[in-house]
Scaffold this active site. Structure first.
Site, PDB file in Angstrom:
ATOM      1  N   VAL A  64     -30.722 -73.688   1.852  1.00 18.11           N
ATOM      2  CA  VAL A  64     -31.478 -74.915   2.177  1.00 18.11           C
ATOM      3  C   VAL A  64     -30.591 -76.101   2.543  1.00 18.11           C
ATOM      4  O   VAL A  64     -31.083 -77.112   3.022  1.00 18.11           O
ATOM      5  CB  VAL A  64     -32.445 -75.323   1.035  1.00 18.11           C
ATOM      6  CG1 VAL A  64     -33.530 -74.266   0.848  1.00 18.11           C
ATOM      7  CG2 VAL A  64     -31.702 -75.598  -0.272  1.00 18.11           C
ATOM      8  N   TYR A 154     -29.290 -80.846 -20.171  1.00 20.37           N
ATOM      9  CA  TYR A 154     -29.989 -80.556 -18.908  1.00 20.37           C
ATOM     10  C   TYR A 154     -29.609 -81.614 -17.863  1.00 20.37           C
ATOM     11  O   TYR A 154     -29.582 -81.358 -16.659  1.00 20.37           O
ATOM     12  CB  TYR A 154     -31.499 -80.489 -19.143  1.00 20.37           C
ATOM     13  CG  TYR A 154     -32.253 -79.770 -18.045  1.00 20.37           C
ATOM     14  CD1 TYR A 154     -31.969 -78.444 -17.742  1.00 20.37           C
ATOM     15  CD2 TYR A 154     -33.251 -80.409 -17.327  1.00 20.37           C
ATOM     16  CE1 TYR A 154     -32.653 -77.784 -16.738  1.00 20.37           C
ATOM     17  CE2 TYR A 154     -33.951 -79.756 -16.321  1.00 20.37           C
ATOM     18  CZ  TYR A 154     -33.645 -78.440 -16.033  1.00 20.37           C
ATOM     19  OH  TYR A 154     -34.329 -77.788 -15.033  1.00 20.37           O
ATOM     20  N   LYS A 161     -35.319 -82.492 -11.257  1.00 22.36           N
ATOM     21  CA  LYS A 161     -36.680 -81.945 -11.436  1.00 22.36           C
ATOM     22  C   LYS A 161     -37.722 -83.060 -11.451  1.00 22.36           C
ATOM     23  O   LYS A 161     -38.860 -82.849 -11.010  1.00 22.36           O
ATOM     24  CB  LYS A 161     -36.756 -81.115 -12.725  1.00 22.36           C
ATOM     25  CG  LYS A 161     -35.982 -79.787 -12.674  1.00 22.36           C
ATOM     26  CD  LYS A 161     -36.481 -78.843 -11.583  1.00 22.36           C
ATOM     27  CE  LYS A 161     -35.902 -77.452 -11.731  1.00 22.36           C
ATOM     28  NZ  LYS A 161     -36.272 -76.554 -10.606  1.00 22.36           N
ATOM     29  N   THR A 192     -32.174 -66.464 -17.021  1.00 23.31           N
ATOM     30  CA  THR A 192     -31.932 -65.976 -15.660  1.00 23.31           C
ATOM     31  C   THR A 192     -30.451 -66.159 -15.333  1.00 23.31           C
ATOM     32  O   THR A 192     -29.685 -66.681 -16.145  1.00 23.31           O
ATOM     33  CB  THR A 192     -32.761 -66.769 -14.643  1.00 23.31           C
ATOM     34  OG1 THR A 192     -32.302 -68.125 -14.636  1.00 23.31           O
ATOM     35  CG2 THR A 192     -34.244 -66.742 -14.983  1.00 23.31           C
ATOM     36  N   LEU A 193     -30.069 -65.760 -14.111  1.00 26.88           N
ATOM     37  CA  LEU A 193     -28.684 -65.939 -13.674  1.00 26.88           C
ATOM     38  C   LEU A 193     -28.286 -67.415 -13.746  1.00 26.88           C
ATOM     39  O   LEU A 193     -27.189 -67.753 -14.207  1.00 26.88           O
ATOM     40  CB  LEU A 193     -28.538 -65.417 -12.236  1.00 26.88           C
ATOM     41  CG  LEU A 193     -27.131 -65.438 -11.630  1.00 26.88           C
ATOM     42  CD1 LEU A 193     -26.190 -64.533 -12.420  1.00 26.88           C
ATOM     43  CD2 LEU A 193     -27.177 -65.014 -10.162  1.00 26.88           C
TER      44      LEU A 193
HETATM   45  C1  1JT Z   1     -30.436 -74.911 -12.852  1.00 29.18           C
HETATM   46  C2  1JT Z   1     -29.761 -74.243 -13.853  1.00 29.18           C
HETATM   47  C3  1JT Z   1     -31.777 -75.246 -13.010  1.00 29.18           C
HETATM   48  C4  1JT Z   1     -30.421 -73.899 -15.005  1.00 29.18           C
HETATM   49  C5  1JT Z   1     -31.753 -74.235 -15.153  1.00 29.18           C
HETATM   50  C6  1JT Z   1     -32.427 -74.904 -14.175  1.00 29.18           C
HETATM   51  N1  1JT Z   1     -33.696 -75.104 -14.599  1.00 29.18           N
HETATM   52  C7  1JT Z   1     -33.825 -74.556 -15.800  1.00 29.18           C
HETATM   53  N2  1JT Z   1     -32.636 -74.035 -16.136  1.00 29.18           N
HETATM   54  C8  1JT Z   1     -32.384 -73.367 -17.368  1.00 29.18           C
HETATM   55  C9  1JT Z   1     -31.921 -74.345 -18.390  1.00 29.18           C
HETATM   56  C10 1JT Z   1     -32.776 -74.760 -19.340  1.00 29.18           C
HETATM   57  C11 1JT Z   1     -32.355 -75.644 -20.305  1.00 29.18           C
HETATM   58  C12 1JT Z   1     -31.069 -76.119 -20.287  1.00 29.18           C
HETATM   59  C13 1JT Z   1     -30.217 -75.698 -19.332  1.00 29.18           C
HETATM   60  C14 1JT Z   1     -30.655 -74.810 -18.372  1.00 29.18           C
HETATM   61  C15 1JT Z   1     -28.314 -73.895 -13.742  1.00 29.18           C
HETATM   62  C16 1JT Z   1     -27.812 -73.947 -12.339  1.00 29.18           C
HETATM   63  C17 1JT Z   1     -28.293 -75.149 -11.644  1.00 29.18           C
HETATM   64  C18 1JT Z   1     -29.791 -75.234 -11.581  1.00 29.18           C
HETATM   65  O1  1JT Z   1     -30.712 -77.006 -21.276  1.00 29.18           O
HETATM   66  C19 1JT Z   1     -29.382 -77.339 -21.407  1.00 29.18           C
HETATM   67  C20 1JT Z   1     -33.275 -76.101 -21.371  1.00 29.18           C
END
Ligand code: 1JT
Length: 255
Positions: A64, A154, A161, A192-193
Site C-alpha cells: 500500500v 501499543y 488505529k 499472529t505474525l
Molecule cells: C501491528 C502490530 C498492529 C501488532 C498489532 C497490531 N494490532 C494489534 N497488534 C497486536 C498487539 C496487541 C497488543 C499490543 C501489541 C500488539 C505489530 C506490527 C505493526 C502493526 O500491546 C503491546 C495489545
C-alpha cells in the site's frame, strides 16, 4: 449461504495465523468468491498455497506504500471480476522500536510510516476501488482497543488505529451515497505474525483469558464470523460502526 454470488477482496494474509486468513475462510464458507493480496515475493510463498487451499479466484501483489500497485490491482480486479462486493483491510505496520518504551520518543518518521500503512491505506484503497464496487458493497477494517484507551507499549499503533477508526467513519459518510458501507472490527489480542515478538504480548493474552467476560481469547475464526455478518446483507443498515470481537474485555472498568 449468506454471501452466495458475492466477491471479496482480502488484503492482509501473511500466513495461516493471520486474522485475514480466518476471515477469508469464513467468507468462502458462506459462498463468496475470494481473492487475496500478498505484500511481496517473500510472503507470496506463504499466500499461494493458502489461496489454493481455499480456492481463491486469483492473488495479487499489493504494497500500500507503492503508488503503482493501486492501478495494477484495479486492472487485475477489473479483468478478473469486473465489479466486486467486499473489501477486507487487515493491514498494519509500525517499526518495532515504536511498539515499546516511551511514547514521547516516537519519531516523526515512525509516526508517518505507521499512520500511512495502517490508516491512510484504507482511504487510498477505498478511493481506488470505489469504481469497481457494487451497490450494497461492504468495506471492513481491523482495529484494536488501544485506539480508544491506553494499552502499555501499543504506543504509535494506538494513534494509527484511532486514525483508522475515524477514517472509517468519514468514509462511511462519504461513500454512503454510493451504496458502500464501511465498518471496523475491533478484535481482542490474537497471536499472529505481527504480534509475535511484541514485549508483554503473552501477558496480555493471559490477562484476557483470566478477566474477559467470556474467559477466553478470540480466534481468527471468531473474527471471521463477525466479518461475515458485516459483509452480508444482514447488516444492510449498519455503517460507520466499530464491532468489538474481544470476549467482552473492553466493557470492563477494572481488570
Ligand atoms: C501491528 C502490530 C498492529 C501488532 C498489532 C497490531 N494490532 C494489534 N497488534 C497486536 C498487539 C496487541 C497488543 C499490543 C501489541 C500488539 C505489530 C506490527 C505493526 C502493526 O500491546 C503491546 C495489545
Amino acid at each position: 449461504m449468506l454471501l452466495a454470488g458475492k466477491k471479496a477482496l482480502v488484503l492482509g494474509v501473511a500466513n495461516d495465523h493471520s486474522i485475514a486468513w480466518g476471515i477469508t475462510k469464513a467468507l468462502k464458507e458462506q459462498g463468496a468468491s475470494v481473492a487475496m493480496s500478498y505484500l511481496n515475493d517473500g510472503l507470496k510463498k506463504r499466500v499461494l498455497p493458502l489461496s489454493e487451499e481455499v480456492g481463491a479466484d486469483f492473488i495479487f501483489e499489493m504494497d500500500v506504500t507503492q503508488d503503482d500497485h493501486y492501478a495494477r490491482m484495479v486492472d487485475m480486479v477489473e479483468k478478473q471480476w469486473g465489479k466486486f462486493d467486499i473489501l477486507i483491510h487487515s493491514l498494519a505496520f509500525a517499526d518495532r522500536q515504536d511498539l515499546k518504551g516511551r511514547f514521547s520518543e516516537t519519531s516523526r518518521a515512525g509516526f508517518a510510516l505507521a499512520c500511512d500503512i495502517s490508516a491512510y491505506s484504507l482511504i487510498s484503497l477505498s478511493h481506488s476501488l470505489k469504481p469497481l464496487m457494487n451497490d450494497n458493497a461492504s468495506i471492513i477494517a481491523m482495529s484494536y482497543h488501544g485506539s480508544q484507551k491506553v494499552v502499555k507499549n501499543y504506543n504509535i499503533m494506538g494513534v494509527a488505529k484511532a486514525a483508522l477508526e475515524a477514517s472509517a467513519r468519514y468514509l462511511a459518510d462519504d461513500l454512503g451515497s454510493d451504496g458502500i458501507r464501511v465498518n471496523t472490527i475491533s478484535a481482542g489480542p490474537i497471536k499472529t505474525l505481527s504480534a509475535s515478538g511484541i514485549s508483554g504480548f503473552r501477558t496480555i493474552l493471559k490477562t484476557v483469558e483470566e478477566h474477559a467476560p467470556l474467559k477466553k481469547n478470540v480466534t481468527p475464526e471468531d473474527v471471521g464470523g463477525s466479518a461475515v455478518y458485516l459483509a452480508s446483507d444482514l447488516s444492510s443498515g449498519v455503517t460507520g460502526q466499530i464491532l468489538y470481537v474481544d470476549s467482552g474485555f473492553s466493557i470492563l472498568g477494572l481488570s
